[in-house]
Design a protein around this motif. Structure first.
Motif, PDB file in Angstrom:
ATOM      1  N   LEU A   2       0.832  -1.203   0.000  1.00 46.46           N
ATOM      2  CA  LEU A   2       0.000   0.000   0.000  1.00 46.46           C
ATOM      3  C   LEU A   2       0.870   1.257   0.000  1.00 46.46           C
ATOM      4  O   LEU A   2       0.587   2.219  -0.735  1.00 46.46           O
ATOM      5  N   ALA A   3       1.918   1.246   0.806  1.00 43.06           N
ATOM      6  CA  ALA A   3       2.821   2.400   0.843  1.00 43.06           C
ATOM      7  C   ALA A   3       3.513   2.589  -0.497  1.00 43.06           C
ATOM      8  O   ALA A   3       3.652   3.717  -0.990  1.00 43.06           O
ATOM      9  N   ALA A   4       3.915   1.502  -1.137  1.00 43.61           N
ATOM     10  CA  ALA A   4       4.564   1.584  -2.456  1.00 43.61           C
ATOM     11  C   ALA A   4       3.593   2.125  -3.495  1.00 43.61           C
ATOM     12  O   ALA A   4       3.973   2.935  -4.357  1.00 43.61           O
ATOM     13  N   ALA A   5       2.333   1.705  -3.433  1.00 42.30           N
ATOM     14  CA  ALA A   5       1.327   2.198  -4.379  1.00 42.30           C
ATOM     15  C   ALA A   5       1.104   3.694  -4.202  1.00 42.30           C
ATOM     16  O   ALA A   5       1.003   4.440  -5.189  1.00 42.30           O
ATOM     17  N   ILE A   6       1.069   4.144  -2.976  1.00 40.91           N
ATOM     18  CA  ILE A   6       0.859   5.575  -2.717  1.00 40.91           C
ATOM     19  C   ILE A   6       2.032   6.401  -3.221  1.00 40.91           C
ATOM     20  O   ILE A   6       1.858   7.458  -3.835  1.00 40.91           O
ATOM     21  N   VAL A   7       3.250   5.921  -2.999  1.00 42.71           N
ATOM     22  CA  VAL A   7       4.435   6.629  -3.503  1.00 42.71           C
ATOM     23  C   VAL A   7       4.430   6.660  -5.030  1.00 42.71           C
ATOM     24  O   VAL A   7       4.749   7.681  -5.651  1.00 42.71           O
ATOM     25  N   GLU A   8       4.035   5.563  -5.664  1.00 47.45           N
ATOM     26  CA  GLU A   8       3.995   5.518  -7.129  1.00 47.45           C
ATOM     27  C   GLU A   8       2.928   6.463  -7.677  1.00 47.45           C
ATOM     28  O   GLU A   8       3.139   7.121  -8.699  1.00 47.45           O
ATOM     29  N   ILE A   9       1.786   6.555  -7.003  1.00 45.78           N
ATOM     30  CA  ILE A   9       0.755   7.511  -7.425  1.00 45.78           C
ATOM     31  C   ILE A   9       1.304   8.930  -7.347  1.00 45.78           C
ATOM     32  O   ILE A   9       1.113   9.740  -8.263  1.00 45.78           O
ATOM     33  N   LYS A  10       1.995   9.241  -6.269  1.00 46.34           N
ATOM     34  CA  LYS A  10       2.603  10.576  -6.108  1.00 46.34           C
ATOM     35  C   LYS A  10       3.616  10.828  -7.222  1.00 46.34           C
ATOM     36  O   LYS A  10       3.673  11.921  -7.794  1.00 46.34           O
ATOM     37  N   ARG A  11       4.434   9.819  -7.545  1.00 50.82           N
ATOM     38  CA  ARG A  11       5.445   9.982  -8.591  1.00 50.82           C
ATOM     39  C   ARG A  11       4.803  10.218  -9.956  1.00 50.82           C
ATOM     40  O   ARG A  11       5.235  11.086 -10.713  1.00 50.82           O
ATOM     41  N   LEU A  12       3.742   9.471 -10.264  1.00 53.75           N
ATOM     42  CA  LEU A  12       3.058   9.663 -11.545  1.00 53.75           C
ATOM     43  C   LEU A  12       2.378  11.022 -11.626  1.00 53.75           C
ATOM     44  O   LEU A  12       2.364  11.655 -12.681  1.00 53.75           O
ATOM     45  N   GLN A  13       1.800  11.482 -10.511  1.00 45.57           N
ATOM     46  CA  GLN A  13       1.190  12.812 -10.485  1.00 45.57           C
ATOM     47  C   GLN A  13       2.237  13.888 -10.739  1.00 45.57           C
ATOM     48  O   GLN A  13       1.999  14.839 -11.485  1.00 45.57           O
ATOM     49  N   LEU A  14       3.390  13.735 -10.132  1.00 40.89           N
ATOM     50  CA  LEU A  14       4.469  14.705 -10.319  1.00 40.89           C
ATOM     51  C   LEU A  14       4.961  14.686 -11.762  1.00 40.89           C
ATOM     52  O   LEU A  14       5.242  15.745 -12.343  1.00 40.89           O
ATOM     53  N   ALA A  15       5.027  13.516 -12.367  1.00 41.42           N
ATOM     54  CA  ALA A  15       5.441  13.412 -13.772  1.00 41.42           C
ATOM     55  C   ALA A  15       4.454  14.142 -14.679  1.00 41.42           C
ATOM     56  O   ALA A  15       4.858  14.821 -15.632  1.00 41.42           O
ATOM     57  N   LYS A  16       3.160  14.024 -14.395  1.00 42.17           N
ATOM     58  CA  LYS A  16       2.150  14.717 -15.204  1.00 42.17           C
ATOM     59  C   LYS A  16       2.207  16.224 -14.988  1.00 42.17           C
ATOM     60  O   LYS A  16       2.105  16.997 -15.941  1.00 42.17           O
ATOM     61  N   GLU A  17       2.367  16.642 -13.743  1.00 42.92           N
ATOM     62  CA  GLU A  17       2.428  18.075 -13.437  1.00 42.92           C
ATOM     63  C   GLU A  17       3.619  18.750 -14.114  1.00 42.92           C
ATOM     64  O   GLU A  17       3.514  19.887 -14.574  1.00 42.92           O
ATOM     65  N   GLY A 122      -3.746  -6.591  -2.658  1.00 47.43           N
ATOM     66  CA  GLY A 122      -4.948  -7.426  -2.618  1.00 47.43           C
ATOM     67  C   GLY A 122      -4.611  -8.891  -2.400  1.00 47.43           C
ATOM     68  O   GLY A 122      -5.272  -9.582  -1.614  1.00 47.43           O
ATOM     69  N   LEU A 123      -3.580  -9.374  -3.082  1.00 42.27           N
ATOM     70  CA  LEU A 123      -3.156 -10.763  -2.886  1.00 42.27           C
ATOM     71  C   LEU A 123      -2.638 -10.986  -1.463  1.00 42.27           C
ATOM     72  O   LEU A 123      -2.829 -12.058  -0.887  1.00 42.27           O
ATOM     73  N   SER A 124      -1.998  -9.970  -0.890  1.00 41.59           N
ATOM     74  CA  SER A 124      -1.519 -10.082   0.491  1.00 41.59           C
ATOM     75  C   SER A 124      -2.682 -10.173   1.475  1.00 41.59           C
ATOM     76  O   SER A 124      -2.626 -10.936   2.446  1.00 41.59           O
ATOM     77  N   ILE A 125      -3.737  -9.424   1.210  1.00 46.34           N
ATOM     78  CA  ILE A 125      -4.927  -9.494   2.068  1.00 46.34           C
ATOM     79  C   ILE A 125      -5.578 -10.863   1.945  1.00 46.34           C
ATOM     80  O   ILE A 125      -5.971 -11.468   2.952  1.00 46.34           O
ATOM     81  N   VAL A 130      -6.415 -16.448   4.264  1.00 46.21           N
ATOM     82  CA  VAL A 130      -6.115 -17.888   4.233  1.00 46.21           C
ATOM     83  C   VAL A 130      -5.309 -18.278   5.474  1.00 46.21           C
ATOM     84  O   VAL A 130      -5.560 -19.313   6.098  1.00 46.21           O
ATOM     85  N   TYR A 131      -4.372 -17.424   5.860  1.00 51.13           N
ATOM     86  CA  TYR A 131      -3.569 -17.694   7.055  1.00 51.13           C
ATOM     87  C   TYR A 131      -4.454 -17.740   8.304  1.00 51.13           C
ATOM     88  O   TYR A 131      -4.306 -18.636   9.145  1.00 51.13           O
ATOM     89  N   ILE A 132      -5.374 -16.805   8.431  1.00 44.23           N
ATOM     90  CA  ILE A 132      -6.245 -16.770   9.612  1.00 44.23           C
ATOM     91  C   ILE A 132      -7.088 -18.034   9.699  1.00 44.23           C
ATOM     92  O   ILE A 132      -7.207 -18.642  10.769  1.00 44.23           O
ATOM     93  N   VAL A 133      -7.652 -18.455   8.570  1.00 38.66           N
ATOM     94  CA  VAL A 133      -8.443 -19.687   8.557  1.00 38.66           C
ATOM     95  C   VAL A 133      -7.565 -20.885   8.926  1.00 38.66           C
ATOM     96  O   VAL A 133      -7.949 -21.727   9.749  1.00 38.66           O
TER      97      VAL A 133
END
Length: 144
Positions: A2-17, A122-125, A130-133
């Motif tokens: 999730l943290a990596a996705a947020i950083v990548e979104i920020k990087r792509l926004q900066l690239a567009k700006e 999503g796969l981690s969730i 599966v781990y909890i079960v």
């Protein structure tokens, strides 16, 4: 992830700006933005590996302790192979029809690496569920 996705979104926004999407140049974003994701990943690896080794050592038969410890390391290598396979599958399906795909080889600014990170989150969730079960169904080895 999730943290990596947020950083990548920020990087792509900066690239567009800055109008750098079509230019193969580095985006002026500090490398310090990656500290949270690497800290979280490192902490998760430490807790997972220690817990996994302790579980294999404590719950395996006495004669199989070394083998089970080796299996703990084998799961890491299998995970790396699975990661490579997932990357290949995602690249194959996202580049259909002439699309640049989520992870283009020549210019990451044209891709959506953030989608890949969301997929991994999503796969981690799903893995956690599966781990909890499995953990609820597990019966601890009786003390000898």
């Amino acid at each position: 992830m999730l943290a990596a996705a947020i950083v990548e979104i920020k990087r792509l926004q900066l690239a567009k700006e800055l109008d750098l999407v079509d230019k193969p140049v580095a985006i002026p974003l500090s490398v310090l933005w990656q500290i949270p994701q690497y800290f979280l990943f490192g902490a998760a690896e430490v807790f997972t590996n220690v817990g996994q080794l302790e579980f294999f050592y404590d719950q395996s038969p006495d004669a199989m302790r070394s083998l089970c410890s080796a299996l703990a390391l084998l799961t890491t290598s299998l995970g790396n192979y699975l990661s490579s396979f997932m990357l290949t599958v995602v690249t194959y399906f996202t580049t259909q029809g002439g699309n640049p795909g989520w992870i283009p080889a020549d210019n990451l600014n044209k891709g959506h690496l953030d989608y890949f990170f969301w997929l991994l989150a999503g796969l981690s969730i799903l893995n956690m569920l599966v781990y909890i079960v499995s953990a609820k169904k597990y019966r601890k080895k009786k003390a000898s």
